[in-house]
Design an enzyme around this catalytic site. Sequence first.
Site, mmCIF file in Angstrom:
data_model
loop_
_atom_site.group_PDB
_atom_site.id
_atom_site.type_symbol
_atom_site.label_atom_id
_atom_site.label_comp_id
_atom_site.label_asym_id
_atom_site.label_seq_id
_atom_site.Cartn_x
_atom_site.Cartn_y
_atom_site.Cartn_z
ATOM 1 C CG MET A 33 9.166 34.257 -1.804
ATOM 2 S SD MET A 33 7.939 35.537 -1.520
ATOM 3 C CE MET A 33 8.973 36.967 -1.275
ATOM 4 N NE ARG A 62 24.737 24.501 22.718
ATOM 5 C CZ ARG A 62 24.308 23.623 21.798
ATOM 6 N NH1 ARG A 62 24.370 23.920 20.506
ATOM 7 N NH2 ARG A 62 23.833 22.452 22.157
ATOM 8 C CE1 TYR A 109 12.941 39.432 -9.747
ATOM 9 C CE2 TYR A 109 13.044 37.363 -8.534
ATOM 10 C CZ TYR A 109 12.314 38.445 -9.005
ATOM 11 O OH TYR A 109 10.973 38.534 -8.741
ATOM 12 C CE LYS A 115 18.479 19.958 18.613
ATOM 13 N NZ LYS A 115 19.705 20.013 19.437
HETATM 14 C C1 LIG Z 1 20.569 18.957 19.228
HETATM 15 C C2 LIG Z 1 21.150 18.217 20.370
HETATM 16 C C3 LIG Z 1 21.350 16.831 20.285
HETATM 17 C C4 LIG Z 1 21.181 16.050 18.999
HETATM 18 O O1 LIG Z 1 22.252 16.390 18.175
HETATM 19 P P1 LIG Z 1 22.484 15.714 16.730
HETATM 20 O O2 LIG Z 1 23.796 16.228 16.317
HETATM 21 O O3 LIG Z 1 21.369 16.208 15.880
HETATM 22 O O4 LIG Z 1 22.446 14.251 16.919
HETATM 23 C C5 LIG Z 1 21.762 16.168 21.418
HETATM 24 N N1 LIG Z 1 22.003 16.830 22.575
HETATM 25 C C6 LIG Z 1 21.870 18.171 22.673
HETATM 26 C C7 LIG Z 1 22.181 18.828 23.960
HETATM 27 C C8 LIG Z 1 21.457 18.910 21.570
HETATM 28 O O5 LIG Z 1 21.325 20.235 21.671
#
Ligand SMILES: *Cc1c(COP(=O)(O)O)cnc(C)c1O
Length: 371
Positions: A312, A142, A264, A42
Site C-alpha cells: 500500500m 458511447r 508479501y 477532465k
Molecule cells: C478524453 C476525451 C478527449 C481527449 O482525449 P485524449 O486521447 O486524451 O487526447 C477528447 N474528446 C473526448 C470526447 C474525450 O472524451
Amino acid sequence: MSGPAGPHHAPAVLTIDLDALAWNWRFLNDKATPARAAAVVKANGYGLGAPIVARKLAKAGCRLFFTAHLDEAIALREALADPAIEIGVLNGLCPGEEMIYRAHALFPVLNDLGQVAHWRAYCRDVGEHVPAALQIDTGMTRLGLPAAEVERLIADPGLMDGISFRYLMSHMACADTPDHPLNRQQLERFRRAVDAIPHTIAMLAASSAIFLGPEWHFDMVRPGVALYGGRPVDGVENPLRQVVRLDAKILQIQDVDAPQTVGYGASHKIEEPAKIATVGVGYADGYLRSLSGKATAVLDGVTIPLVGRVSMDLLTFDVSKAPSAKPGDWIQLIGPDHPVDALADQAGTIGYEILTGLGPRYARRYLGDAG
Ligand SMILES: *Cc1c(COP(=O)(O)O)cnc(C)c1O
C-alpha cells in the site's frame, strides 16, 4: 545525488513541468494549423491539477477547454475568469441543469435528441441562442447521437429551431492505430454530419487523431493526453515533452547475503547477495499493484528492477547495480529516463491510467511560470 528541493516531508515528489505542458500545446496547435487546439482537462487535468494546467494553457493561447463533469467545469470557471475562454462539459446535459450552464458561462455537449430538445426548450424560455455543442456518435457507441438520431435530425431540421450549435463534434475509437479501418469510416460519417448539420466549428480529433493527418483536423482539435506528455500513437516515437516526474526517497537499504524472500507472499527470492532499497510509495498512491515484479525505475542513471509485491505504501527495488546507493537518495519512478508510457506498458495499461491515478500524498512541485 541531489533530490527535488523544497520544504516537505513527503517521501515522494511529483514534479510537473508547466513549460513542457505549454510547449506540448503549442506543438499540437502548430501541427493542426490552420485548425486550432483546445485542451481537455477532465479528471483534474489528467491528474496534474486542472486549475494550474488550464491557467498555463490559457496563457499559451488556448481558448477552449473541456471537462467531463459539470462540477469540474464550475470549478474550472473559477480559475479562468476571462469570459473569452470557453468551457464545455463532455458528458452531456442532465435536465434541470440548463440554467447552471448559463450562470457559470459554460456550455453542454448535447449527446442525444432528448438533450437537444431540452436545450431547445431552454433557449426558447430565455429567448436566446445559448451556445451548446452537438456530439454525434460515429463509431464509439458511447456518447453522442447514434446514427439513427443523426438521420432524424438531418431529415427534420425543425428539431434544431432556436438552437445554434457552436461546436459539432465526434470522438475517434482507434486513432492510436493509424491503419485501423474504423478511422476512415468515422471520418466519412463525421463529414456527412458536417455537411448536413448547421454549426460554427467542427472538431473530431483528440490527441491521436491529430497525427492521422490534416483530413482529421477540421476547424479545431481537442487533445488531452498528449498535452501531458502521453504517447499519441502506438509504436511511434513520442514527439511530446515529458511533463511529469516522480521521485521517491530511499527510506532504508538492506544488504542481503543469505537466500531469502522479499515482500508479501514471498514472491521474490534472493539467491545472490543483493541490496534492497525501500521507498515510501505504494498502490495507495496510484503505483499499480499489477506492477509487482514488472516495473523498473532509475537510480543514478542505472535501471533498477522493482522486486516483490507493491504494498500500500512501500516499494522495494533491487539496487545491487547501484552500489553507492544510500538512504535519502532519490529513485526516479517516472521521468525522462522512464516516461509515463514506459511504466504504463510495464503495468499492462495506458499512460492515461497512470496519470489520472497519481495520488494525493505526493509533494507536488510545479516548474515554470504558473501563468
Ligand atoms: C478524453 C476525451 C478527449 C481527449 O482525449 P485524449 O486521447 O486524451 O487526447 C477528447 N474528446 C473526448 C470526447 C474525450 O472524451
